[in-house]
Design a protein around this motif. Structure first.
Motif, mmCIF file in Angstrom:
data_model
loop_
_atom_site.group_PDB
_atom_site.id
_atom_site.type_symbol
_atom_site.label_atom_id
_atom_site.label_comp_id
_atom_site.label_asym_id
_atom_site.label_seq_id
_atom_site.Cartn_x
_atom_site.Cartn_y
_atom_site.Cartn_z
ATOM 1 N N ILE A 363 0.847 -1.193 0.000
ATOM 2 C CA ILE A 363 0.000 0.000 0.000
ATOM 3 C C ILE A 363 0.884 1.245 0.000
ATOM 4 N N THR A 364 0.337 2.335 -0.519
ATOM 5 C CA THR A 364 1.060 3.607 -0.579
ATOM 6 C C THR A 364 0.828 4.370 0.719
ATOM 7 N N GLN A 365 1.910 4.708 1.422
ATOM 8 C CA GLN A 365 1.799 5.370 2.715
ATOM 9 C C GLN A 365 2.538 6.707 2.684
ATOM 10 N N VAL A 366 1.869 7.750 3.176
ATOM 11 C CA VAL A 366 2.400 9.105 3.132
ATOM 12 C C VAL A 366 2.406 9.709 4.529
ATOM 13 N N ASN A 367 3.501 10.375 4.873
ATOM 14 C CA ASN A 367 3.598 11.103 6.140
ATOM 15 C C ASN A 367 3.177 12.559 5.942
ATOM 16 N N ILE A 368 2.471 13.094 6.925
ATOM 17 C CA ILE A 368 2.141 14.517 6.920
ATOM 18 C C ILE A 368 3.431 15.318 7.098
ATOM 19 N N ASN A 369 3.536 16.439 6.379
ATOM 20 C CA ASN A 369 4.680 17.333 6.516
ATOM 21 C C ASN A 369 4.160 18.762 6.447
ATOM 22 N N GLU A 370 3.778 19.302 7.598
ATOM 23 C CA GLU A 370 3.197 20.642 7.636
ATOM 24 C C GLU A 370 4.172 21.712 7.150
#
Length: 567
Positions: A363-370
């Motif tokens: 699965i494609t997983q993305v981290n938040i980067n404010e």
């Protein structure tokens, strides 16, 4: 008729080492073996050396001077400290499958049986003197509880690899070196001890005269050790350095991350947050271990009907499923268990979290980067341009994210996400209060799961609880259940297998489908109490009712359900 004495006192009387009358008086005040022996010594009824020699001779246990042994050879990897404290027995040498155990009471067969069960080894009891055993045990317990920082002032190699920890020390406006070996070793020990004890969080808290370190184990905080407040700046600065935070900035909260490599194949992530307080910065570290997460839906704690419903809804081609509960209630594991079930080459699954806690291949997983203007709404917009089938949002925090998620669920995508609310009905009113139109909530949301985590009773030391029938009825049971109801409670002293009578946690769930009648209530602007009543009519268990099932099955205690459901 002779008075019934505790085992060690009975032994001393039978061997005529101490007069029975004296033992009877001592036993009227003490039942613990070491307290009885200590009292015998204080009254000078027999000397420590003489007692050890006599017991060794009578029971055939070799006599050994424990203080003559180097503590470095102790098998600390198999020493169970709760058992040591409770029974005053100490495994001190291992040879093959034989384990030599120091003890003061050769009649304590229960302790030997516990050690044998815990280690699976052949136990050889060794007679030692009480003072020597207490001295060694105190030293080992202090080391196990974090030790004293002064103990780390010697030379030694740091065996742990904390990645990305190098920073320019010229930027550190401090009058001490937080990279000095003792501080490095001490902080590493805190991290490793937390992992070994199965902790989910580490709290480092400065106060006026001391700095306290606590671990959250099975949802409950336990004080581990304290150190003089003078060490606080070094400990906290070291943590901030490895988390790549600004150690010169102490006025505002900061967030960071640490990756700790235990071995070539094993690593842990720590999510670090600092908070300025009256006496300095408090640090809380959340331990993220994706390899420890059990993503089998059948073991999470759902009832059979709840599990069937959850699996059925998440397999739909579109719609929204919301998981709700406080921080640390297991929402992420519940979501990922569904993703694990759905994961296949035929589906495009994308997730966005802050941060990614469980890594799932495929699965494609993305981290938040404010800092890079990559929030939940931004990631969600990007996902929709990448032909997704299933989208998982770590949390719906604002109206913008909620509106995009709802539109995605209405246009052929299954959207899974979380909210911080107390139960399933209040989740609907929370979304309405955020500004989402009622018709969008009614059409998009298909299922809401509220959950809590309860500590599971230790199956080896739990005991039956005699709760009056009236109290059980007040707790939520019905009178017809009482005749066959068997309630268990924790053994507060615990055993070698648990912490205070509990080991592990299980989920308690409220699984509420959004039926046509509930949709009508939403459109009519009814209160959450109205929705709750309708859900109950349709057979939805609330959290208390689901928890009582766990009590009835002997999985947890009534006290634990009272604590978690707060009713």
């Amino acid at each position: 008729m002779n008075q019934l004495l505790p085992p060690i006192a009975q032994t001393l009387a039978n061997l005529e080492l101490v007069p029975r009358e004296d033992l009877a008086r001592i036993s009227s005040n003490h039942q613990d073996a070491k307290e009885i022996i200590r009292e015998v010594f204080s009254r000078k009824l027999i000397s420590s050396a003489s007692l050890s020699k006599e017991l060794s001779s009578k029971f055939g246990t070799p006599l050994f001077d424990l203080e003559a042994l180097d503590p470095e050879v102790f098998p600390t990897d198999i020493i169970e400290y709760k058992l040591v404290e409770r029974h005053m027995v100490l495994p001190f040498y291992r040879h093959g499958k034989n384990l030599f155990v120091a003890m003061i009471d050769p009649t304590n067969k229960a302790a030997l049986d516990e050690i044998k069960f815990y280690t699976g080894m052949q136990i050889i009891p060794i007679q030692v003197e009480l003072a020597a055993l207490e001295k060694v045990v105190a030293t080992l317990l202090e080391a196990d509880d974090g030790g004293s920082l002064e103990d780390f002032l010697g030379e030694g190699e740091v065996e742990l690899d904390i990645t990305d920890e190098d920073q320019d020390d010229d930027k550190n406006e401090t009058d001490f070196d937080p990279n000095e070996a003792p501080i490095v070793k001490y902080v590493n020990k805190i991290l490793v001890d937390a992992i070994n004890r199965g902790a989910s969080d580490i709290h480092v808290e400065p106060f006026e005269k001391e700095i306290r370190i606590r671990f959250r184990i099975d949802g409950i905080l336990h004080a581990i050790t304290t150190q003089p407040i003078s060490f606080a700046p070094r400990i906290i600065a070291r943590i901030k350095i490895i988390a790549r935070l600004d150690i010169a900035e102490r006025r505002i909260p900061q967030d960071g991350r640490v990756k700790l490599k235990i071995s070539k194949s094993k690593a842990f992530d720590f999510r670090v947050n600092t908070l300025p307080t009256v006496y300095g910065e408090k640090v809380v570290m959340r331990i993220l271990d994706s390899s420890a997460a059990n993503l089998d839906l059948s073991v999470l704690g759902f009832t059979e009907a709840q599990l069937t419903l959850y699996q059925k809804v998440v397999k739909r081609p579109y719609g929204m499923v919301l998981i709700t509960g406080p921080t640390g209630s297991g929402k992420t594991v519940t979501l990922y268990s569904a993703l694990n079930m759905l994961n296949s080459p035929a589906l495009n699954i994308s997730t966005v979290e802050d941060p990614v806690e469980i890594q799932l291949p495929g699965i494609t997983q993305v981290n938040i980067n404010e800092k890079a203007n990559m929030g939940f709404a931004d990631a969600l917009r990007a996902f929709l341009r990448q032909d997704p089938d299933i989208i998982m949002l770590g949390e719906i925090r604002d109206l913008e994210t909620a509106e995009i998620a709802i539109k995605a669920s209405q246009t052929g995508h299954m959207v899974l996400s979380t909210l911080h609310t107390n139960d399933a009905p209040s989740t609907l009113t929370r979304m309405l209060n955020m500004g989402v139109p009622a018709f969008n909530v009614a059409s998009a949301v298909h299922l809401i799961v509220a959950q809590r985590l309860v500590r599971k009773l230790c199956t080896q030391c739990r005991t039956k609880s005699n709760v009056p029938g009236k109290a059980l009825i007040e707790a939520g049971f019905i009178e017809s259940q009482l005749s066959e109801l068997e309630i268990f409670q924790p053994n507060v002293d615990g055993c070698s297998n648990c912490t205070e009578g509990y080991k592990g946690r299980a989920g308690v769930f409220q699984v509420m489908p959004i039926s046509e009648d509930i949709k009508t209530l939403i459109m009519e602007g009814c209160t959450e109490q109205d929705i709750e009543k309708q859900a109950a009519i349709e057979g939805t268990l609330d959290l208390r009712a689901a928890g009582l099932i766990k009590v009835k099955e002997g999985i947890t205690s009534l006290e634990e359900i009272e604590r978690v459901t707060n009713v």
